[in-house]
Design an enzyme around this catalytic site. Structure first.
Site, mmCIF file in Angstrom:
data_model
loop_
_atom_site.group_PDB
_atom_site.id
_atom_site.type_symbol
_atom_site.label_atom_id
_atom_site.label_comp_id
_atom_site.label_asym_id
_atom_site.label_seq_id
_atom_site.Cartn_x
_atom_site.Cartn_y
_atom_site.Cartn_z
ATOM 1 N N ASN A 8 -19.458 31.371 -32.220
ATOM 2 C CA ASN A 8 -19.108 30.914 -30.872
ATOM 3 C C ASN A 8 -19.113 32.143 -29.966
ATOM 4 O OD1 ASN A 8 -18.035 29.859 -28.552
ATOM 5 N ND2 ASN A 8 -15.968 29.547 -29.387
ATOM 6 N N TRP A 9 -20.217 32.281 -29.206
ATOM 7 C CA TRP A 9 -20.346 33.483 -28.363
ATOM 8 C C TRP A 9 -19.508 33.406 -27.097
ATOM 9 C CZ3 TRP A 9 -26.448 33.912 -28.643
ATOM 10 C CH2 TRP A 9 -26.802 34.350 -29.921
ATOM 11 N N LYS A 10 -18.973 32.217 -26.815
ATOM 12 C CA LYS A 10 -18.188 32.019 -25.590
ATOM 13 C C LYS A 10 -19.018 32.445 -24.373
ATOM 14 C CE LYS A 10 -14.133 32.436 -28.442
ATOM 15 N NZ LYS A 10 -12.692 32.654 -28.558
ATOM 16 N N HIS A 40 -12.528 22.913 -27.691
ATOM 17 C CA HIS A 40 -12.047 24.257 -28.011
ATOM 18 C C HIS A 40 -10.742 24.498 -27.253
ATOM 19 C CE1 HIS A 40 -11.726 28.609 -28.227
ATOM 20 N NE2 HIS A 40 -12.548 28.553 -29.253
ATOM 21 N N GLU A 94 -9.671 26.923 -25.656
ATOM 22 C CA GLU A 94 -9.828 27.543 -24.334
ATOM 23 C C GLU A 94 -10.164 26.492 -23.278
ATOM 24 O OE1 GLU A 94 -12.616 30.559 -25.556
ATOM 25 O OE2 GLU A 94 -11.009 31.577 -26.641
ATOM 26 N N GLU A 102 -8.277 25.548 -35.684
ATOM 27 C CA GLU A 102 -8.144 26.882 -35.099
ATOM 28 C C GLU A 102 -6.747 27.046 -34.512
ATOM 29 O OE1 GLU A 102 -12.122 28.706 -33.834
ATOM 30 O OE2 GLU A 102 -11.591 27.296 -32.267
ATOM 31 N N SER A 141 -9.823 34.603 -35.623
ATOM 32 C CA SER A 141 -9.891 35.973 -36.127
ATOM 33 C C SER A 141 -10.503 36.086 -37.517
ATOM 34 C CB SER A 141 -8.500 36.632 -36.089
ATOM 35 O OG SER A 141 -8.055 36.755 -34.749
ATOM 36 N N GLY A 175 -15.496 33.632 -33.406
ATOM 37 C CA GLY A 175 -15.674 34.067 -32.029
ATOM 38 C C GLY A 175 -16.057 35.536 -31.971
ATOM 39 N N GLY A 176 -15.068 36.393 -31.745
ATOM 40 C CA GLY A 176 -15.296 37.825 -31.529
ATOM 41 C C GLY A 176 -16.251 38.467 -32.521
HETATM 42 P P1 PGA Z 1 -12.041 34.518 -32.693
HETATM 43 O O1 PGA Z 1 -12.403 33.141 -31.928
HETATM 44 O O2 PGA Z 1 -12.869 34.547 -33.951
HETATM 45 O O3 PGA Z 1 -12.416 35.589 -31.725
HETATM 46 O O4 PGA Z 1 -10.594 34.473 -32.992
HETATM 47 C C1 PGA Z 1 -12.542 31.944 -32.641
HETATM 48 C C2 PGA Z 1 -12.861 30.844 -31.680
HETATM 49 O O5 PGA Z 1 -12.378 30.876 -30.538
HETATM 50 O O6 PGA Z 1 -13.600 29.900 -32.018
#
Ligand code: PGA
Length: 251
Positions: free
Chosen positions: A11-13, A97, A99, A167, A209, A230-231
């Site tokens: 997930n590159w956001k 998600h 966010e 998540e 994470s 994500g990150g």
């Molecule tokens: P993260 O993000 O791996 O940076 O914690 C996960 C996500 O938001 O899907």
């Protein structure tokens, strides 16, 4: 989406351009194992780039969106619909998600409507759920997440058109990973909830994470069928290490 043993979803956001995607795909190399399904959920601006689409196909990486509107078309400035994503050859879309639940105020009902729109367009819906730190500390994590699952999965969900991603909000982007024991307990509970909903064996992903140094332990847990990253997914070498940590070992 083929039924595989492990799904690795990047997930590159709101990060990256077509140049980034092209370099990332080149660095990742061909995805390593037919038993694994690698999906890169990229910004819509990248998903529409023909060179990236061709490169992803050659690399064995499926492309996914990060959100879609519940309606197919209409006066919704700035939104993107599920059929628009499907028209690009995209195979999946993240919905709900945390966010988006937080910053765009999306409810479980909104998420279910989006997932249904994704299914109707032939896309796999990657439906996200997860508790806040306060909810976990109050001992409400399982109850809360169960209610999100029951209200966020539409009737159109099947074990082949939906991935459910657990998540915990407090673990997203914080470097604070959930204890493997807590992840295992939650996934066991979600597997039972899914069975009760007529969806036994629905693939369950963990997100929050996930890094190369914890992926092996998390992905080996019972009822963990993949990861939403994500990150660490922004760095092709880190994401490759996470793919290699998936059950089946490095090929
Ligand atoms: P993260 O993000 O791996 O940076 O914690 C996960 C996500 O938001 O899907």
């Amino acid at each position: 989406m083929p039924n595989v043993t492990c799904y690795l979803v990047a997930n590159w956001k709101m990060n990256g351009t077509a140049d980034f995607a092209s370099q990332w795909l080149a660095d990742l190399g061909r995805s390593r194992n037919a038993e694994r399904q690698v999906i890169a959920c990229a910004p819509a601006t990248i998903l529409g780039n023909p060179a990236v689409i061709a490169q992803a196909k050659a690399a064995g990486v499926a492309l996914g969106g990060q959100d879609c509107h519940a309606k197919t078309d209409g006066a919704y400035t700035g939104w993107i619909s599920a059929p628009m994503l499907a028209g690009l050859g995209v195979c999946a879309v993240i919905v709900g998600h945390s966010e988006r639940r937080e910053h765009a105020g999306e409810s479980d009902a909104d998420v279910a409507a989006k997932a249904q729109a994704a299914h109707k367009a032939g896309l796999t819906a990657i439906v996200c759920v997860g508790e806040s730190l306060a909810q976990r500390q109050a001992g409400q994590a399982e109850t809360l997440v169960e209610s999100q699952v029951r209200a966020s999965l539409p009737d159109s969900a099947t074990t082949s058109n939906t991935l459910l991603a657990y998540e915990p909000i407090w673990a997203i982007g914080t470097g604070q990973v959930a204890e493997p024991g807590d992840v295992a307990a939650m996934h066991r509970h979600l597997a039972a909830v899914c069975s009760d909903m007529g969806l036994p064996g629905l693939p369950l992903l963990y997100g929050g994470s996930v890094k190369p140094n914890n992926a092996r332990e998390l992905l080996a847990l019972e009822y963990v069928n993949g990861a939403l990253v994500g990150g660490a997914s922004l760095d092709a070498a880190s994401f490759a290490a996470i793919i290699d940590a998936a059950p089946g070992g490095k090929v």
